[in-house]
Motif scaffolding. Structure first.
Motif, PDB file in Angstrom:
ATOM      1  N   SER A  56      11.564   0.233 -16.238  1.00  0.00           N
ATOM      2  CA  SER A  56      11.906  -0.286 -14.811  1.00  0.00           C
ATOM      3  C   SER A  56      10.958  -1.399 -14.161  1.00  0.00           C
ATOM      4  CB  SER A  56      12.111   1.072 -13.964  1.00  0.00           C
ATOM      5  OG  SER A  56      10.917   1.666 -13.621  1.00  0.00           O
ATOM      6  N   GLN A  57      11.086  -1.950 -13.397  1.00  0.00           N
ATOM      7  CA  GLN A  57      10.374  -2.902 -12.686  1.00  0.00           C
ATOM      8  C   GLN A  57       9.206  -2.156 -12.107  1.00  0.00           C
ATOM      9  OE1 GLN A  57      13.044  -5.159 -10.085  1.00  0.00           O
ATOM     10  NE2 GLN A  57      13.547  -6.273 -11.917  1.00  0.00           N
ATOM     11  N   LYS A  58       7.846  -2.718 -12.434  1.00  0.00           N
ATOM     12  CA  LYS A  58       6.771  -1.906 -11.595  1.00  0.00           C
ATOM     13  C   LYS A  58       5.594  -3.237 -11.290  1.00  0.00           C
ATOM     14  CE  LYS A  58       4.058   2.138 -12.877  1.00  0.00           C
ATOM     15  NZ  LYS A  58       3.817   3.015 -13.725  1.00  0.00           N
ATOM     16  N   ILE A  59       5.042  -2.841 -10.062  1.00  0.00           N
ATOM     17  CA  ILE A  59       4.093  -3.643  -9.453  1.00  0.00           C
ATOM     18  C   ILE A  59       2.966  -2.915  -9.279  1.00  0.00           C
ATOM     19  CG2 ILE A  59       3.298  -5.411  -7.960  1.00  0.00           C
ATOM     20  CD1 ILE A  59       6.474  -5.920  -7.319  1.00  0.00           C
ATOM     21  N   GLU A  60       1.939  -3.188  -9.858  1.00  0.00           N
ATOM     22  CA  GLU A  60       0.526  -2.477  -9.612  1.00  0.00           C
ATOM     23  C   GLU A  60      -0.554  -3.075  -9.190  1.00  0.00           C
ATOM     24  OE1 GLU A  60       1.104   0.672 -13.321  1.00  0.00           O
ATOM     25  OE2 GLU A  60      -0.236  -0.911 -13.688  1.00  0.00           O
ATOM     26  N   GLN A  61      -1.106  -2.317  -8.042  1.00  0.00           N
ATOM     27  CA  GLN A  61      -2.350  -2.962  -7.376  1.00  0.00           C
ATOM     28  C   GLN A  61      -3.344  -1.756  -7.433  1.00  0.00           C
ATOM     29  OE1 GLN A  61       0.107  -4.659  -3.781  1.00  0.00           O
ATOM     30  NE2 GLN A  61      -2.224  -5.560  -3.824  1.00  0.00           N
ATOM     31  N   ASN A  62      -4.646  -1.966  -7.500  1.00  0.00           N
ATOM     32  CA  ASN A  62      -5.590  -0.809  -7.499  1.00  0.00           C
ATOM     33  C   ASN A  62      -5.381   0.012  -6.439  1.00  0.00           C
ATOM     34  OD1 ASN A  62      -7.807   0.683  -7.869  1.00  0.00           O
ATOM     35  ND2 ASN A  62      -9.007  -1.041  -8.824  1.00  0.00           N
ATOM     36  N   SER A  63      -5.143   1.216  -6.486  1.00  0.00           N
ATOM     37  CA  SER A  63      -5.101   2.104  -5.265  1.00  0.00           C
ATOM     38  C   SER A  63      -6.442   2.547  -4.611  1.00  0.00           C
ATOM     39  CB  SER A  63      -4.257   3.055  -5.815  1.00  0.00           C
ATOM     40  OG  SER A  63      -5.119   3.955  -6.799  1.00  0.00           O
ATOM     41  N   GLU A  64      -7.590   2.219  -5.460  1.00  0.00           N
ATOM     42  CA  GLU A  64      -8.921   2.554  -5.070  1.00  0.00           C
ATOM     43  C   GLU A  64      -9.417   1.329  -3.897  1.00  0.00           C
ATOM     44  OE1 GLU A  64     -10.554   4.919  -8.901  1.00  0.00           O
ATOM     45  OE2 GLU A  64     -11.735   3.463  -7.949  1.00  0.00           O
ATOM     46  N   ALA A  65      -9.957   1.746  -3.091  1.00  0.00           N
ATOM     47  CA  ALA A  65     -10.478   0.401  -1.992  1.00  0.00           C
ATOM     48  C   ALA A  65     -11.548  -0.143  -2.841  1.00  0.00           C
ATOM     49  CB  ALA A  65     -10.937   1.349  -0.829  1.00  0.00           C
ATOM     50  N   LEU A  66     -11.655  -1.381  -2.297  1.00  0.00           N
ATOM     51  CA  LEU A  66     -12.400  -2.091  -2.952  1.00  0.00           C
ATOM     52  C   LEU A  66     -13.742  -2.445  -1.613  1.00  0.00           C
ATOM     53  CD1 LEU A  66     -13.625  -4.336  -4.996  1.00  0.00           C
ATOM     54  CD2 LEU A  66     -12.230  -6.051  -4.051  1.00  0.00           C
ATOM     55  N   ASN A  67     -14.788  -2.104  -2.168  1.00  0.00           N
ATOM     56  CA  ASN A  67     -16.032  -2.218  -1.323  1.00  0.00           C
ATOM     57  C   ASN A  67     -16.891  -3.370  -1.573  1.00  0.00           C
ATOM     58  OD1 ASN A  67     -15.093   0.146   0.501  1.00  0.00           O
ATOM     59  ND2 ASN A  67     -15.835   1.292  -1.111  1.00  0.00           N
TER      60      ASN A  67
ATOM     61  N   GLY B 228       0.132   5.912   4.088  1.00  0.00           N
ATOM     62  CA  GLY B 228      -0.832   5.466   2.753  1.00  0.00           C
ATOM     63  C   GLY B 228       0.061   5.062   1.538  1.00  0.00           C
ATOM     64  N   GLN B 229       1.290   4.636   1.951  1.00  0.00           N
ATOM     65  CA  GLN B 229       2.051   3.966   0.954  1.00  0.00           C
ATOM     66  C   GLN B 229       2.553   2.513   0.977  1.00  0.00           C
ATOM     67  OE1 GLN B 229       2.734   6.143  -1.819  1.00  0.00           O
ATOM     68  NE2 GLN B 229       1.398   7.394  -0.793  1.00  0.00           N
ATOM     69  N   GLY B 230       3.145   1.940  -0.136  1.00  0.00           N
ATOM     70  CA  GLY B 230       3.727   0.442  -0.043  1.00  0.00           C
ATOM     71  C   GLY B 230       4.814   0.551   0.702  1.00  0.00           C
ATOM     72  N   LEU B 231       5.560  -0.889   0.869  1.00  0.00           N
ATOM     73  CA  LEU B 231       6.691  -0.951   1.461  1.00  0.00           C
ATOM     74  C   LEU B 231       7.854  -0.691   0.498  1.00  0.00           C
ATOM     75  CD1 LEU B 231       4.683  -2.412   3.256  1.00  0.00           C
ATOM     76  CD2 LEU B 231       6.575  -4.243   3.668  1.00  0.00           C
TER      77      LEU B 231
END
Lengths: 112, 112
Positions: free
Chosen positions: A1-12, B40-43
């Protein structure tokens, strides 16, 4: 299935440094990719659009790259400022559809 | 000019009640989108209208959800027999020819 991933951890990061956010996708052939900024309690705000035949796009302190071989987009904020602190969302649009699919976003925190 | 507006900004309802959420897009924008964003989730895409074409309803999670749009103006999202899992922020966006999307501030729905 289609998937888009972004880093869920915050970037400080520290003020003045370059922030780099990543968006990876699978099972997708996007016509273009967009980046949005979302502040708490508000709707997303459009930042940049990059098409599948473009490698790089710039707007003031923002730069987006798009590598369709790696299936990845990088979003850079140079000379970052505390006011850049927000959640950044990537979104993809495929061919033959007007629907945008959003990633879950990465929260950026810039410290003075 | 005026941006996308949504009403109400907050809605608290009892489980089992019906709710109606309203979106006023930017004048002249041909496309209108509804999204759901849980804490806390995406759209999460719900439904998309483009001009007089049949809407893309592929994101509606159940038959309790429906939406209408009058021409290229106001849209209403209706949720029947609300459940607690419907609690979320519902965002509306409009765009011209499906390029960058302009979002409203959202409606925060709480089902008790």
């Amino acid at each position: 299935s289609q998937k888009i991933e972004q880093n869920s951890e915050a970037l400080n990061i520290q003020e003045g440094k370059t922030a780099t956010l990543t968006c990876n996708y699978t099972n997708y052939s996007p016509a273009y990719l967009q980046w949005y900024r979302q502040d708490p309690g508000r709707g997303p705000v459009f930042l940049l659009l990059i098409r599948e035949n473009e490698k790089e796009k710039r707007k003031e302190r923002l730069k987006v790259t798009f590598d369709t071989t790696l299936k990845q987009s990088l979003f850079h904020i140079t000379a970052s400022q505390p006011a850049d602190s927000a959640t950044y969302l990537c979104a993809l649009k495929g061919y033959n559809t007007d629907k945008l699919i959003f990633g879950t976003g990465t929260r950026l925190q810039v410290f003075p | 000019g005026a941006g996308v507006s949504q009403s109400p900004s907050n809605k608290v309802t009892e489980k089992g009640k019906d709710v109606e959420l309203r979106c006023d897009p930017i004048s002249g924008h041909t496309a209108l989108y509804w999204y759901r964003q849980r804490l806390g989730q995406g759209l999460e895409f719900l439904i998309y209208f483009q001009g007089n074409s049949a809407p893309d309803k592929s994101g509606l999670p159940s038959d309790r959800f429906s939406a209408e749009r009058t021409g290229e103006s106001v849209s209403t999202l209706t949720i029947q027999r609300t459940q607690q899992e419907d609690s979320a922020v519902y965002l509306c966006a409009s765009s011209l020819y499906s390029y960058e999307q302009y979002f409203g501030p959202g409606t925060r729905l709480t089902v008790t």
